[in-house]
Design a protein around this motif. Structure first.
Motif, short mmCIF file in Angstrom:
data_model
loop_
_atom_site.label_atom_id
_atom_site.label_comp_id
_atom_site.label_asym_id
_atom_site.label_seq_id
_atom_site.Cartn_x
_atom_site.Cartn_y
_atom_site.Cartn_z
N GLN A 201 0.80 -1.21 0.00
CA GLN A 201 0.00 0.00 0.00
C GLN A 201 0.84 1.27 0.00
O GLN A 201 0.33 2.35 -0.34
N CYS A 202 2.13 1.17 0.34
CA CYS A 202 3.00 2.35 0.24
C CYS A 202 3.71 2.40 -1.11
O CYS A 202 3.85 3.48 -1.71
N ASP A 203 4.15 1.24 -1.61
CA ASP A 203 4.73 1.21 -2.96
C ASP A 203 3.70 1.66 -4.00
O ASP A 203 4.08 2.19 -5.05
N LEU A 204 2.45 1.46 -3.71
CA LEU A 204 1.37 1.88 -4.60
C LEU A 204 1.52 3.34 -5.06
O LEU A 204 1.40 3.66 -6.24
N TRP A 205 1.80 4.26 -4.12
CA TRP A 205 1.88 5.69 -4.47
C TRP A 205 3.08 5.97 -5.36
O TRP A 205 2.99 6.73 -6.33
N GLN A 206 4.21 5.36 -5.04
CA GLN A 206 5.40 5.55 -5.88
C GLN A 206 5.16 5.03 -7.29
O GLN A 206 5.55 5.65 -8.28
N GLU A 207 4.50 3.89 -7.40
CA GLU A 207 4.27 3.29 -8.71
C GLU A 207 3.27 4.10 -9.55
O GLU A 207 3.45 4.26 -10.76
N LEU A 208 2.23 4.61 -8.92
CA LEU A 208 1.29 5.47 -9.64
C LEU A 208 1.98 6.72 -10.18
O LEU A 208 1.69 7.17 -11.29
N ARG A 209 2.89 7.27 -9.40
CA ARG A 209 3.60 8.48 -9.82
C ARG A 209 4.66 8.17 -10.87
O ARG A 209 4.81 8.92 -11.83
N ALA A 210 5.35 7.05 -10.72
CA ALA A 210 6.35 6.66 -11.71
C ALA A 210 5.70 6.38 -13.06
O ALA A 210 6.30 6.61 -14.12
N ALA A 211 4.46 5.90 -13.04
CA ALA A 211 3.72 5.61 -14.27
C ALA A 211 3.03 6.85 -14.84
O ALA A 211 2.30 6.75 -15.83
N ASP A 212 3.26 8.01 -14.23
CA ASP A 212 2.65 9.28 -14.66
C ASP A 212 1.13 9.25 -14.62
O ASP A 212 0.45 9.88 -15.45
N ILE A 213 0.59 8.53 -13.66
CA ILE A 213 -0.86 8.46 -13.48
C ILE A 213 -1.30 9.40 -12.37
O ILE A 213 -2.41 9.94 -12.39
N LEU A 214 -0.43 9.61 -11.40
CA LEU A 214 -0.72 10.47 -10.25
C LEU A 214 0.39 11.50 -10.13
O LEU A 214 1.55 11.19 -10.37
N THR A 215 0.03 12.73 -9.79
CA THR A 215 1.02 13.78 -9.65
C THR A 215 1.83 13.59 -8.36
O THR A 215 1.42 12.90 -7.44
N GLY A 216 2.98 14.24 -8.32
CA GLY A 216 3.84 14.17 -7.15
C GLY A 216 4.95 13.16 -7.33
O GLY A 216 5.15 12.62 -8.41
N SER A 217 5.67 12.91 -6.25
CA SER A 217 6.77 11.95 -6.29
C SER A 217 6.89 11.27 -4.94
O SER A 217 6.47 11.81 -3.92
#
Length: 208
Positions: free
Chosen positions: A111-127
């Motif tokens: 559930q924490c890697d989830l945010w990094q992966e969404l951002r790395a895939a350019d689906i979610l803003t931020g880093s």
């Protein structure tokens, strides 16, 4: 020397009535404006849940797994550190119910890697791994979790988008507008009965 002048007079009843009407109109406009702002904030809050939902399924459509659960994530983006998930279809530790983590800071849990992966895939803003926040200031988490049996409902294990520290009246408004108005039933739930509350903040979770 007297400061009183014979020609001076006070307000007439008509003039006072006009002033009171103007004050009433101004107060009504202020109150209505506050109500409109409050309703817009509730709508923005609800739309944020829909945006997270869309991001999760956009990733799933692209890679065949939910973010965090992706067993090939560590090789997808050079220079991005994530831990591969187990690919079992659940954003959790194994197949167990996993409580939401509202303070992610690094790799190692789905559930924490989830945010990094969404951002790395350019689906979610931020880093990074940090949880996004909602309009009322709390954090957002996603996990496969068993919501407790409260308010006459039964426990339900499913994927949930969790919102931390949501004002009680916002929880009530959201549940009434978009679900069944019961904190322990339906697709919008809490870990405590916010529908019976008159103050405080609560966790509000949306099933997906």
């Amino acid at each position: 020397m007297s400061l009183y002048h014979r020609g001076q007079r006070g307000f007439t009843l008509v003039e006072m009535a006009i002033v009171l009407v103007i004050i009433g109109i101004i107060l009504a406009a202020v109150l209505k404006g506050g109500e409109l702002i409050g309703n817009a904030k509730i709508k923005r809050f609800y739309n944020e849940q829909r945006e997270i939902f869309a991001a999760l399924y956009t990733y799933y459509d692209k890679y065949g797994y939910f973010p965090g659960d992706d067993p090939a994530a560590s090789g997808r983006w050079p220079g991005v550190t994530v831990t591969n998930g187990n690919g079992n279809g659940l954003i959790a530790v194994g197949a167990a119910s996993t409580a939401p983590n509202f303070a992610c800071s690094g790799t190692g849990t789905e559930q924490c890697d989830l945010w990094q992966e969404l951002r790395a895939a350019d689906i979610l803003t931020g880093s990074g791994f940090t949880n996004p926040t909602h309009p009322y200031g709390g954090a957002i988490a996603v996990s496969y979790y068993t919501m407790p049996a409260i308010a006459g409902g039964t426990a339900l294990t499913a994927h949930w988008i969790h919102f931390q520290n949501v004002p009680y009246d916002v929880c009530q408004a959201i549940d009434r507008l978009y679900d069944d108005g019961n904190a322990g039933k339906g697709a919008i739930r809490g870990t405590a009965d916010y529908m019976a509350a008159t103050n405080g903040v609560y966790q509000l979770s949306f099933k997906f």
